[in-house]
Write an enzyme that holds these catalytic residues in place. Sequence first.
Site, PDB file in Angstrom:
ATOM      1  N   ASP A 130       0.832  -1.198   0.000  1.00 39.75           N
ATOM      2  CA  ASP A 130       0.000   0.000   0.000  1.00 39.75           C
ATOM      3  C   ASP A 130       0.864   1.243   0.000  1.00 39.75           C
ATOM      4  O   ASP A 130       1.551   1.545   0.968  1.00 39.75           O
ATOM      5  CB  ASP A 130      -0.869  -0.058   1.266  1.00 39.75           C
ATOM      6  CG  ASP A 130      -1.961   0.984   1.240  1.00 39.75           C
ATOM      7  OD1 ASP A 130      -2.336   1.410   0.134  1.00 39.75           O
ATOM      8  OD2 ASP A 130      -2.428   1.367   2.325  1.00 39.75           O
ATOM      9  N   ARG A 146       2.915   4.846   3.783  1.00 36.88           N
ATOM     10  CA  ARG A 146       2.164   4.860   2.547  1.00 36.88           C
ATOM     11  C   ARG A 146       2.549   6.039   1.680  1.00 36.88           C
ATOM     12  O   ARG A 146       2.458   5.997   0.458  1.00 36.88           O
ATOM     13  CB  ARG A 146       0.673   4.927   2.909  1.00 36.88           C
ATOM     14  CG  ARG A 146      -0.233   4.954   1.729  1.00 36.88           C
ATOM     15  CD  ARG A 146      -1.691   4.825   2.152  1.00 36.88           C
ATOM     16  NE  ARG A 146      -2.462   4.250   1.078  1.00 36.88           N
ATOM     17  CZ  ARG A 146      -3.028   4.961   0.109  1.00 36.88           C
ATOM     18  NH1 ARG A 146      -2.916   6.270   0.103  1.00 36.88           N
ATOM     19  NH2 ARG A 146      -3.702   4.369  -0.846  1.00 36.88           N
ATOM     20  N   MET A 152      -4.994   8.492   5.697  1.00 32.70           N
ATOM     21  CA  MET A 152      -3.803   7.863   6.266  1.00 32.70           C
ATOM     22  C   MET A 152      -2.584   8.760   6.097  1.00 32.70           C
ATOM     23  O   MET A 152      -1.546   8.529   6.695  1.00 32.70           O
ATOM     24  CB  MET A 152      -3.565   6.495   5.618  1.00 32.70           C
ATOM     25  CG  MET A 152      -4.637   5.486   5.971  1.00 32.70           C
ATOM     26  SD  MET A 152      -4.688   5.106   7.739  1.00 32.70           S
ATOM     27  CE  MET A 152      -3.383   3.872   7.820  1.00 32.70           C
ATOM     28  N   GLY A 208      -5.044  10.146  -5.824  1.00 31.51           N
ATOM     29  CA  GLY A 208      -5.687  11.395  -5.411  1.00 31.51           C
ATOM     30  C   GLY A 208      -7.203  11.509  -5.458  1.00 31.51           C
ATOM     31  O   GLY A 208      -7.713  12.599  -5.200  1.00 31.51           O
ATOM     32  N   CYS A 244      -8.443  13.028   0.688  1.00 33.20           N
ATOM     33  CA  CYS A 244      -7.099  13.079   0.124  1.00 33.20           C
ATOM     34  C   CYS A 244      -6.794  14.466  -0.419  1.00 33.20           C
ATOM     35  O   CYS A 244      -7.610  15.057  -1.120  1.00 33.20           O
ATOM     36  CB  CYS A 244      -7.026  12.053  -1.001  1.00 33.20           C
ATOM     37  SG  CYS A 244      -5.412  11.951  -1.751  1.00 33.20           S
ATOM     38  N   HIS A 297     -28.718  14.957 -10.666  1.00 32.60           N
ATOM     39  CA  HIS A 297     -29.064  14.982  -9.240  1.00 32.60           C
ATOM     40  C   HIS A 297     -30.484  15.527  -9.079  1.00 32.60           C
ATOM     41  O   HIS A 297     -30.984  16.202  -9.976  1.00 32.60           O
ATOM     42  CB  HIS A 297     -28.047  15.844  -8.477  1.00 32.60           C
ATOM     43  CG  HIS A 297     -26.731  15.153  -8.282  1.00 32.60           C
ATOM     44  ND1 HIS A 297     -26.405  14.525  -7.106  1.00 32.60           N
ATOM     45  CD2 HIS A 297     -25.701  14.960  -9.126  1.00 32.60           C
ATOM     46  CE1 HIS A 297     -25.211  13.979  -7.232  1.00 32.60           C
ATOM     47  NE2 HIS A 297     -24.749  14.226  -8.443  1.00 32.60           N
ATOM     48  N   GLY A 340      -9.413  10.128  -3.399  1.00 30.30           N
ATOM     49  CA  GLY A 340     -10.060   9.870  -2.104  1.00 30.30           C
ATOM     50  C   GLY A 340     -10.714  11.108  -1.504  1.00 30.30           C
ATOM     51  O   GLY A 340     -10.245  12.234  -1.685  1.00 30.30           O
TER      52      GLY A 340
HETATM   53  P1  RVP Z   1     -12.767   7.396  -0.314  1.00 28.65           P
HETATM   54  O1  RVP Z   1     -13.540   6.119  -0.502  1.00 28.65           O
HETATM   55  O2  RVP Z   1     -13.061   8.413  -1.355  1.00 28.65           O
HETATM   56  O3  RVP Z   1     -12.941   7.946   1.064  1.00 28.65           O
HETATM   57  O4  RVP Z   1     -11.228   7.037  -0.518  1.00 28.65           O
HETATM   58  C1  RVP Z   1     -10.550   6.056   0.231  1.00 28.65           C
HETATM   59  C2  RVP Z   1      -9.146   5.891  -0.315  1.00 28.65           C
HETATM   60  O5  RVP Z   1      -8.392   7.111  -0.178  1.00 28.65           O
HETATM   61  C3  RVP Z   1      -8.276   4.877   0.405  1.00 28.65           C
HETATM   62  O6  RVP Z   1      -8.562   3.555   0.067  1.00 28.65           O
HETATM   63  C4  RVP Z   1      -6.878   5.302  -0.013  1.00 28.65           C
HETATM   64  O7  RVP Z   1      -6.515   4.821  -1.277  1.00 28.65           O
HETATM   65  C5  RVP Z   1      -7.007   6.805  -0.123  1.00 28.65           C
HETATM   66  N1  RVP Z   1      -6.431   7.499   1.025  1.00 28.65           N
HETATM   67  C6  RVP Z   1      -6.297   7.082   2.303  1.00 28.65           C
HETATM   68  N2  RVP Z   1      -5.698   8.061   2.999  1.00 28.65           N
HETATM   69  C7  RVP Z   1      -5.488   9.052   2.141  1.00 28.65           C
HETATM   70  C8  RVP Z   1      -4.827  10.332   2.414  1.00 28.65           C
HETATM   71  O8  RVP Z   1      -4.559  10.671   3.555  1.00 28.65           O
HETATM   72  N3  RVP Z   1      -4.570  11.087   1.379  1.00 28.65           N
HETATM   73  N4  RVP Z   1      -5.957   8.700   0.936  1.00 28.65           N
END
Ligand code: RVP
Length: 486
Positions: free
Chosen positions: A247, A398, A385, A297, A302, A470, A299
């Site tokens: 990961d 990660r 994370m 990117g 994120c 929507h 998420g």
């Molecule tokens: P979402 O489902 O849109 O909340 O996205 C989850 C995903 O975002 C995780 O599986 C991982 O790949 C990613 N992620 C986790 N932490 C972070 C971060 O801090 N940028 N991103």
Amino acid sequence: SAKLDVPEALTFDDVLLRPKESRVEPDEADLSTRVSKNVELQVPVLSAAMDTVTTSDMAIAMARQGGLGVIHQNMDIDRMVAEIERVKRADELVIRDVVTARPDQTVREVDAMMQERGVSGAPVVDEDDEVLGIISGTDIRPYLEVGEADEVREAMTDEVITAAEDVTPREALELMYEHKIERVPLVDEQNRLVGLITMQGILQRREYDDAARADDGSLRCGVAVGPFEQERAVAADEAGADVVFIDCAHAHNLNVVESAREIKSKVEADVVVGNVGTREAAEDLVDFADGLKVGIGPGSICTTRVVSGAGMPQITAVTEVADVAAQHDVPVIADGGIRYSGDAIKAIAAGADAVMLGSYFAGTDEAPGRVITMNGKKYKQYRGMGSVGAMSSGGGERYLKDVDDQDEEEYVPEGVEAATPYKGSLASELHQLVGGMRSGMGYVGAETIPEFKQRSEFVRVSSAGHQESHPHDVMITDEAPNYRPD
Ligand code: RVP
């Protein structure tokens, strides 16, 4: 200038599935898929490897419903092993750690012990573990008033029905019906106790008929490891993880590619490598990876794209990776950015075999963390994370960031800490997600995932089209279970 002659990349809201002639009722759609070369699922959904989403509770619930939970990496190796073992043992048919009684204990002692351990019966064994009888609540009841101090050997049933270790669930159940009993001790050739099989265990297993199980019947379990954590990967493998997810926020880093290749050579479990978002990255990984995970990117928590200026809108990222992966028969997982069931099935149309979600599941009971109330509404914590909070409690791997000797102010985070609405049980969230995906297959007229991937076509949506998609020009009065306005 040539530099500005750039390709366009698309994401979920840029596209819709073109409706097609169909005879497929959503209920008939078969969602079974592969997450990695050797791991099949009935439900193509994974819960994210995040410390506010997946520990053993979530992994157990996901696997029972047919999906896969991926345990996060923000914990030490011992705890990770314990979490994996908890999942692998959750639906165990044969109980190995059997609660037993001795013939010379008193009925009172055994009654108290059974209550404390939460069992309703116990095999009675001698010092050599040889089975002498079995004692249950029914045997004990007549003694409770008058004979509590009597020995177990008086109260137990001594004509005990046992079976050999290799008994099948079916045979065990037949024995139970025939003799009107609820548990069968398993014994070796010397009549020594080696396990116990219960009716409750067998029936519970039948309740989850879509569950993701390994050949030995245990629930499937995924686990995330940092890209350079060989020791963790080997420990996860030995603990029984079915899929090890290497990961990393940028798995096309060549040091990561080399390390992942080495990890693959050291473990038996399938190895999924991610995240990637381009054709070139896929090409560098398909020769050894058992699966590829896509998402740079997208998420919800994120900030990679704004912090680093790099990223790939998710629909384009999935199509690029899937084009290469499909030629090598390597499954693809679309990870991040999925807000609605429609996004999930679009990711599959783009070429993914399964989807991974974080925010969608973070508000459920099975996610770690408690429910908080703000302005009368319930929420659960959800954090990236790569957020300061997650990195300071042990993460950072990660993001290829060595945060161990840094002060928090020195971190360069790529995620935020947030709250997400509380949602109740995972089963009902997953039911909505999967139901919506089935509808998508119905509109396209495809009965299976491979057929759907082939048959589906996208149309491009304008911003007017997106608004039209929507609910609009109304005031929503009741929240639908599968739609929350942004
Ligand atoms: P979402 O489902 O849109 O909340 O996205 C989850 C995903 O975002 C995780 O599986 C991982 O790949 C990613 N992620 C986790 N932490 C972070 C971060 O801090 N940028 N991103």
